[in-house]
Structures are given as structure tokens and as C-alpha cells.
Design a protein around this motif. Structure first.
Motif, short mmCIF file in Angstrom:
data_model
loop_
_atom_site.label_atom_id
_atom_site.label_comp_id
_atom_site.label_asym_id
_atom_site.label_seq_id
_atom_site.Cartn_x
_atom_site.Cartn_y
_atom_site.Cartn_z
N SER A 76 62.19 -15.88 112.89
CA SER A 76 62.31 -15.08 114.27
C SER A 76 61.07 -14.89 115.07
CB SER A 76 62.95 -13.76 113.97
OG SER A 76 61.99 -12.84 113.27
N VAL A 77 59.91 -14.63 114.32
CA VAL A 77 58.60 -14.55 115.09
C VAL A 77 58.06 -15.82 115.66
CG1 VAL A 77 56.29 -13.61 115.02
CG2 VAL A 77 57.99 -12.52 113.90
N LYS A 80 60.59 -17.29 118.56
CA LYS A 80 60.36 -16.34 119.86
C LYS A 80 59.02 -16.75 120.50
CE LYS A 80 63.20 -12.50 118.63
NZ LYS A 80 63.46 -10.97 118.46
N ASN A 81 58.09 -17.20 119.68
CA ASN A 81 56.60 -17.37 120.31
C ASN A 81 56.90 -18.82 120.82
OD1 ASN A 81 55.39 -15.12 119.69
ND2 ASN A 81 54.63 -16.09 117.67
N TYR A 83 59.67 -20.10 122.26
CA TYR A 83 60.50 -19.89 123.56
C TYR A 83 59.80 -19.49 124.28
CZ TYR A 83 64.51 -18.00 125.92
OH TYR A 83 65.33 -17.53 127.18
N ASN A 84 59.25 -18.23 124.08
CA ASN A 84 58.28 -17.61 125.20
C ASN A 84 57.28 -18.63 125.72
OD1 ASN A 84 59.77 -15.50 124.96
ND2 ASN A 84 58.25 -14.56 123.47
N LEU A 103 67.25 -20.30 122.71
CA LEU A 103 66.93 -20.04 121.14
C LEU A 103 68.05 -19.65 120.54
CD1 LEU A 103 64.52 -18.88 119.35
CD2 LEU A 103 64.76 -16.67 120.52
#
Length: 123
Positions: A76-77, A80-81, A83-84, A103
Motif C-alpha cells: 500500500s505504501v 501509493k508512492n 501513483y503519487n 491505483l
């Protein structure tokens, strides 16, 4: 040039019709030499130092993108990184706004049919 779809992972099997790569080097070679319709990326790979976030940063630096990019990592971390990083590249006008970035974490051992449909629809 015919468009291909690419699935980068070192554990899961790719959906039917996708070119399967296990490393960021294989993925970058395809990005440099092919027109990619859909690119689906994992974060955690065999190498602890060469992961999906490093690939995304290389893609942004070289401005190499697919028409659609899905982050399918169960991390998850890390996911998300990734994706961001891609969304920030769009905000900074490095990556075209028209590229769809999703995502969509995938389980490690089973891809539910409704999730698999995401891959079949954009193949």
C-alpha cells in the motif's frame, strides 16, 4: 507500430495477451522501443533496491509513458508512492493529462474476475 500491453511483476502471472516482465530494466527497454497501450506495475520486485518506484521515477525522467498505467502493487505504501509520483508528473505537465493512471492493488494469489475485467477492457 502495433501497441502492446505490459505487466511487470515477479510473482503474479500476467493477464492473457500481456507481455510479462520481471525487472525494471526489461520494462524500460519495452518503454523505449514500443508503443504501450497499458502498463501494469508492481512495487516489490526481486531486487530490494530496484523497485517499481524507481521505475516510475525513470519513466518521468525520460518522459516514457503508456496510454494507461495501473499500479497493481499490494504494497500500500509503495503503490501509493508510485501513483503519487505519476500524478505529480501530470500536475507538473511532464506527463500528459490524457494518460489514465489507476491505483488498483491485486491480491498475490488470486485475481478476482471483476478486477481482471479491468485488464481485458483495455488490452
Amino acid at each position: 507500430m502495433e501497441k502492446i500491453s505490459v505487466f511487470m511483476d515477479d510473482y503474479r502471472s500476467p493477464p492473457e495477451g500481456y507481455v510479462y516482465v520481471e525487472t525494471i530494466d526489461e520494462c524500460m527497454a519495452l518503454l523505449r522501443n514500443h508503443d504501450i497501450e497499458h502498463l501494469s506495475l508492481d512495487h516489490d520486485l526481486v531486487s530490494n533496491t530496484r523497485n517499481g518506484l524507481m521505475l516510475v521515477q525513470m519513466m518521468v525522467d525520460e518522459q516514457l509513458f503508456a496510454n494507461r498505467i495501473t499500479i497493481h502493487s499490494a504494497n500500500s505504501v509503495g503503490g501509493k508512492n508510485m501513483y503519487n509520483c505519476l500524478k505529480q508528473a501530470q500536475k507538473d505537465l511532464i506527463m500528459p493529462q490524457a494518460i489514465i493512471v489507476s491505483l488498483r492493488p491485486l491480491p498475490l494469489k488470486y485475481i478476482p474476475p471483476r478486477v481482471l475485467q479491468h485488464y481485458l477492457d483495455i488490452k
